[in-house]
Design an enzyme around this catalytic site. Structure first.
Site, PDB file in Angstrom:
ATOM      1  N   TYR A 148      22.829  23.401 -64.512  1.00 23.52           N
ATOM      2  CA  TYR A 148      23.052  23.649 -63.097  1.00 23.52           C
ATOM      3  C   TYR A 148      21.926  24.537 -62.569  1.00 23.52           C
ATOM      4  CZ  TYR A 148      27.787  21.728 -63.531  1.00 23.52           C
ATOM      5  OH  TYR A 148      28.867  20.911 -63.750  1.00 23.52           O
ATOM      6  N   HIS A 150      28.596  17.873 -72.106  1.00 21.95           N
ATOM      7  CA  HIS A 150      28.501  17.488 -70.698  1.00 21.95           C
ATOM      8  C   HIS A 150      28.616  15.978 -70.473  1.00 21.95           C
ATOM      9  CE1 HIS A 150      26.603  19.171 -66.752  1.00 21.95           C
ATOM     10  NE2 HIS A 150      27.519  18.272 -66.485  1.00 21.95           N
ATOM     11  N   SER A 164      34.206  17.139 -58.908  1.00 21.90           N
ATOM     12  CA  SER A 164      34.127  16.563 -57.562  1.00 21.90           C
ATOM     13  C   SER A 164      35.528  16.185 -57.071  1.00 21.90           C
ATOM     14  CB  SER A 164      33.203  15.332 -57.568  1.00 21.90           C
ATOM     15  OG  SER A 164      32.853  14.953 -56.266  1.00 21.90           O
ATOM     16  N   PRO A 165      36.480  17.134 -57.104  1.00 22.18           N
ATOM     17  CA  PRO A 165      37.880  16.802 -56.813  1.00 22.18           C
ATOM     18  C   PRO A 165      38.185  16.500 -55.354  1.00 22.18           C
ATOM     19  CG  PRO A 165      37.630  19.168 -57.052  1.00 22.18           C
ATOM     20  CD  PRO A 165      36.305  18.564 -57.418  1.00 22.18           C
ATOM     21  N   LEU A 166      37.220  16.727 -54.467  1.00 21.65           N
ATOM     22  CA  LEU A 166      37.478  16.506 -53.042  1.00 21.65           C
ATOM     23  C   LEU A 166      36.845  15.222 -52.526  1.00 21.65           C
ATOM     24  CD1 LEU A 166      37.033  20.187 -51.822  1.00 21.65           C
ATOM     25  CD2 LEU A 166      39.171  18.941 -52.206  1.00 21.65           C
ATOM     26  N   GLY A 167      36.495  14.309 -53.430  1.00 20.60           N
ATOM     27  CA  GLY A 167      35.931  13.030 -53.010  1.00 20.60           C
ATOM     28  C   GLY A 167      36.842  12.297 -52.046  1.00 20.60           C
TER      29      GLY A 167
END
Length: 297
Positions: free
Chosen positions: A53, A128, A208-211
């Site tokens: 990151y 990863h 990316s849970p808010l896709g």
């Protein structure tokens, strides 16, 4: 803050995905540190990072170092915070991502991550992404070696299939505590992996849970987030953000679910943390299930 479990550890039901603090478009360090501090103030005890990151080619580990500095400068107790990091990916600095799952690389990467985080043993170390050029058993075997050596206290795997989860469990046993795959209202392809994790007693950390509700930090300027969905309608009726509703919906999907939404501002992480206290009623849940079905088609 309500809690979930990762292995034998109790963590906040909502974590902080620290990636946006270090990649393209990142905030300045003052705001980045303030965002981590806001997460801690809100009761968040899980911070998700990775050695890859970063933005530029010569700053590997930028996010790990940032998280470590933020924890050191926090005025409160951080002994209960689980920092989960990852190894096995790289960023050459041109926006692309590489994969390296060789045992030698993973052993070296974990040792370097521990040094950047300033810990004797990494609380949760995650592979990863599977490397198609390396046998899965070899990569997972490196995690086993790191666990046996005391370099890591627990292992996780990311971007995996159900078959890879089963194979990893056979090698790691109880050392395997988590799975991190993409999952959101708009991306539901990892439903089998979620359900397997639930049955196996593994935490499932959706990235990316808010896709479908907000853009991921990985997406770049790919267009505006969705608007006018049932998530937005429920949010308006409740007087909260659609992001908070989406995270509450994820938590209701499974007791294994521990979302780690990204944030680059204190206000964003504070709003995300409040999702742990938002209980959806039966009618709202049914409405959101139908909306997610439409978004993920």
């Amino acid at each position: 803050m309500r809690h979930r479990t990762i292995g034998e550890l109790k963590v906040s039901a909502i974590g902080l995905g620290a990636m946006p603090l270090s990649i393209e478009g990142r905030p300045d360090e003052r705001r980045a540190v303030a965002t981590v501090h806001a997460a801690l103030d809100a009761g968040i005890t899980l911070i998700d990072t990775a050695d890859s990151y970063h933005w530029h080619a010569d700053e590997r580990g930028h996010n790990e170092r940032l998280v470590a500095r933020a924890l050191r400068s926090y005025g409160g107790d951080t002994s209960g915070v689980l920092v989960a990091t990852k190894g096995g990916r790289g960023r050459p600095g041109d926006g692309s991502w590489t994969v390296n799952g060789t045992p030698a690389h993973l052993r070296r990467a974990a040792e370097e991550s521990a040094g950047r985080l300033g810990v004797e043993a990494i609380g949760l170390y995650q592979l990863h992404k599977p490397d198609p050029g390396v046998p899965w058993a070899d990569s997972v075997g490196a995690l086993r070696e790191l666990f046996d050596a005391g370099t890591i206290r627990a292992a996780g795997i990311s971007n995996v299939t159900t078959g890879q989860i089963r194979a990893a469990r056979a090698i790691l046993g109880d050392a395997l505590v988590s799975v991190q795959n993409q999952y959101s209202p708009a991306v539901r392809g990892s439903e089998p992996e979620l359900r397997l994790s639930e049955r196996a007693g593994l935490a499932f950390l959706p990235w990316s849970p808010l896709g479908g509700i907000s853009r991921s930090a990985l997406d770049g300027p790919s267009g505006p987030p969705s608007e006018g969905t049932a998530f937005h309608h429920v949010a308006a009726a409740r007087g909260v953000s659609p992001q908070r509703v989406a995270l509450a919906w994820l938590l209701a999907r499974s007791p294994a679910m521990v979302p780690v939404p990204g944030a680059s501002r204190p206000a964003s992480v504070q709003d995300s943390a409040l999702a742990a206290e938002l209980d959806l009623d039966e009618a709202e849940s049914a409405l959101l299930d139908e909306a997610a079905d439409r978004l993920s088609r």
